[in-house]
Design an enzyme around this catalytic site. Structure first.
Site, PDB file in Angstrom:
ATOM      1  CG  HIS A  63      28.907  60.516  65.488  1.00  0.00           C
ATOM      2  ND1 HIS A  63      28.381  60.868  64.261  1.00  0.00           N
ATOM      3  CD2 HIS A  63      29.691  61.557  65.870  1.00  0.00           C
ATOM      4  CE1 HIS A  63      28.854  62.074  63.922  1.00  0.00           C
ATOM      5  NE2 HIS A  63      29.648  62.502  64.877  1.00  0.00           N
ATOM      6  CG  LEU A  64      23.886  57.568  69.993  1.00  0.00           C
ATOM      7  CD1 LEU A  64      22.474  57.636  70.562  1.00  0.00           C
ATOM      8  CD2 LEU A  64      24.893  57.327  71.116  1.00  0.00           C
ATOM      9  NE  ARG A  65      30.247  55.682  64.676  1.00  0.00           N
ATOM     10  CZ  ARG A  65      30.676  56.825  64.146  1.00  0.00           C
ATOM     11  NH1 ARG A  65      29.859  57.564  63.403  1.00  0.00           N
ATOM     12  NH2 ARG A  65      31.904  57.247  64.331  1.00  0.00           N
ATOM     13  CG  ASN A  95      27.554  60.445  60.779  1.00  0.00           C
ATOM     14  OD1 ASN A  95      26.979  60.402  61.870  1.00  0.00           O
ATOM     15  ND2 ASN A  95      28.863  60.401  60.668  1.00  0.00           N
ATOM     16  CG  HIS A 180      32.029  68.587  60.180  1.00  0.00           C
ATOM     17  ND1 HIS A 180      32.515  67.469  60.824  1.00  0.00           N
ATOM     18  CD2 HIS A 180      32.994  68.960  59.304  1.00  0.00           C
ATOM     19  CE1 HIS A 180      33.726  67.181  60.349  1.00  0.00           C
ATOM     20  NE2 HIS A 180      34.039  68.069  59.427  1.00  0.00           N
ATOM     21  CG  ASP A 306      32.556  64.766  67.082  1.00  0.00           C
ATOM     22  OD1 ASP A 306      31.638  64.013  66.689  1.00  0.00           O
ATOM     23  OD2 ASP A 306      33.412  65.245  66.316  1.00  0.00           O
ATOM     24  CG  HIS A 310      35.631  54.916  64.115  1.00  0.00           C
ATOM     25  ND1 HIS A 310      34.804  54.818  63.004  1.00  0.00           N
ATOM     26  CD2 HIS A 310      35.825  56.242  64.307  1.00  0.00           C
ATOM     27  CE1 HIS A 310      34.524  56.038  62.555  1.00  0.00           C
ATOM     28  NE2 HIS A 310      35.121  56.918  63.336  1.00  0.00           N
TER      29      HIS A 310
HETATM   30 ZN   LIG Z   1      31.885  66.596  62.630  1.00  0.00          ZN
HETATM   31 ZN   LIG Z   2      30.528  64.428  64.767  1.00  0.00          ZN
END
Ligand SMILES: [Zn+2]
Ligand SMILES: [Zn+2]
Length: 427
Positions: A63-65, A95, A180, A306, A310
């Site tokens: 996740h690179l946000r 996401n 997921h 993963d 945060h």
């Molecule tokens: Zn996930």
């Molecule tokens: Zn993930």
């Protein structure tokens, strides 16, 4: 003109069953030759004595946000952390805010990465619009824009009919579906693995069944639709058994596990520290042992981080209020070398396969090999280097790790993307 001669290393490339002391010559960003006495006339040299030279490592799940949550991570900071972890390519989960559910967001990620990330970034497109699980996203448009797989990671698809449609489309487009696997009704309110430790902590549990129900559903739908289905961050013994069985039936089912799931268990969740809170949660000792067995016997196809940044402002609160997720780029190689290779569980060749040719094949990337003519993505690591992880030195914008202060044997030394050294350890 990107030339480089990587000298004196032990070259291990599972894609060619190669394991020998050799030099690797890069010409114009491509692998020109692997062998002895390679004539380099004037190319800059990198001394890899004492190190293993492998194809560039690929992380199937990160996740690179960016866009939308740049206070947690950006494509640039995440890319730097990935490079420092020995990764040359990462898949970026959709996401973000907005969700990568259309070609414009896909383009934005690819363009931003081209300008700012030291490593290759491959976007994963959403399965449904806004990952809301209602209507399919425009998968074909995103495929044309450059996505390499689809997933609603973080907000998994609950509607089985929608998943069936997604799989039909994906198989038509030649895209892998990464899910997921979590039944959100079964896991509702859960904070950690359902078991004795959760009971003692007075925290609501997340059952193994909440994952296994969806793994089973997806295998059934994949068998019906012919889709390639990949289980993201598989965490339970039961899920692994189903994947093993599906593989025996010849179905194109694959899975990845994360370093935190093969090193830690629910018993490690200490003092309500939210750095041990992620989804799926740290499971029981039996589950962890099953994952180790799957890594050894070939059932597990890939190790993925993963990486889920945060910021402290969100993570440093009561366990049940903190968001799920931990960072993972910079510790993955060291943990895998230390816990899997040095423990005698797997060979160096198998370790490299889990990070290179296997992930490349799962999503159809022309990477993960040092074959002549391939793009010169190369990971150089020292299997013996002893080091202590200090998250305060991390390139990530976030600090949420359960591995602060861990001492490891083995770690990355240099990361080379398209023949350019994008990171190397200070020595
Ligand atoms: Zn996930
Ligand atoms: Zn993930």
């Amino acid at each position: 003109m990107t030339d480089l001669l990587i000298q004196n290393g032990r070259v291990i490339d599972p894609s060619q069953q190669l394991d020998q002391k050799a030099d690797v010559l890069v010409r114009d960003g491509l692998i020109a030759a692997v062998g002895h006495d390679v004539s380099a006339d004037g190319a800059p040299r990198f001394d890899a004595s004492g190190c293993v030279v492998a194809p560039g490592f690929i992380d199937l799940h990160a996740h690179l946000r960016q866009p939308g949550r740049e206070h947690a991570e950006t494509i640039e900071s995440g890319g730097r952390a990935a490079a420092a972890g020995g990764f040359t390519s990462v898949l970026a989960m959709p996401n973000t805010q907005p969700v990568n559910d259309n070609a414009a967001v896909t383009h934005f990620i690819i363009q931003t990465a081209r300008g700012q990330s030291p490593v290759n970034v491959y976007p994963v497109g959403a399965i449904s619009e806004g990952s809301r699980g209602e209507r399919l996203a425009p998968i074909g448009e995103m495929r044309d824009a450059g996505i390499v797989a689809i997933s609603d990671d973080g907000r998994p698809v609950m509607n089985s009919d929608l998943m069936r449609h997604a799989m039909s489309y994906a198989s038509g487009f030649g895209l892998t579906v990464m899910d997921h696997c979590e039944d959100l009704d079964l896991s509702a309110g859960g904070q950690m693995h359902e078991g004795l430790t959760a009971l003692r902590h007075g925290l609501a549990g997340i059952s193994s069944a909440s994952e296994e129900v969806m793994v089973s559903r997806n295998i059934l739908l994949a068998a019906r639709t012919g889709a390639r289905f990949h289980v993201a961050h598989l965490s339970t013994a039961g899920s692994l058994d189903m994947v093993r069985h599906a593989k025996r039936r010849g179905l194109p089912i694959t899975c990845e596990v994360t370093p935190h799931h093969f090193t830690l268990t629910d018993e490690d969740v200490k003092d309500y520290d939210a750095n041990y809170k992620m989804k799926p949660p740290l499971r029981s000792r039996q589950d962890r042992d099953a994952l180790l067995e799957g890594l050894a016997d070939g059932t597990v196809d890939a190790i993925a981080t993963d990486h889920a940044p945060h910021p402290g402002s969100e993570k440093m609160q009561e366990f049940d209020l903190a968001p799920f997720g931990v960072i993972g780029f910079e510790t993955a190689l060291g943990l895998a070398l230390d816990r899997l290779v040095h423990s005698g569980l797997i060979t160096l060749t198998r370790f490299i396969e889990l990070f290179t040719i296997n992930p490349a094949r799962i999503v159809g990337l022309d990477r993960g090999t040092l074959a002549p003519g391939a793009v010169a993505d190369v990971t150089v690591f020292n299997p013996e280097r002893r080091w202590i992880y200090d998250v305060n030195q991390s390139f990530s914008r976030s600090r949420n790790t359960p591995f602060q202060g861990v001492s490891l044997r083995g770690g990355p030394v240099a990361t080379i993307v398209g023949g350019r050294i994008v990171w190397q350890i200070s020595r």
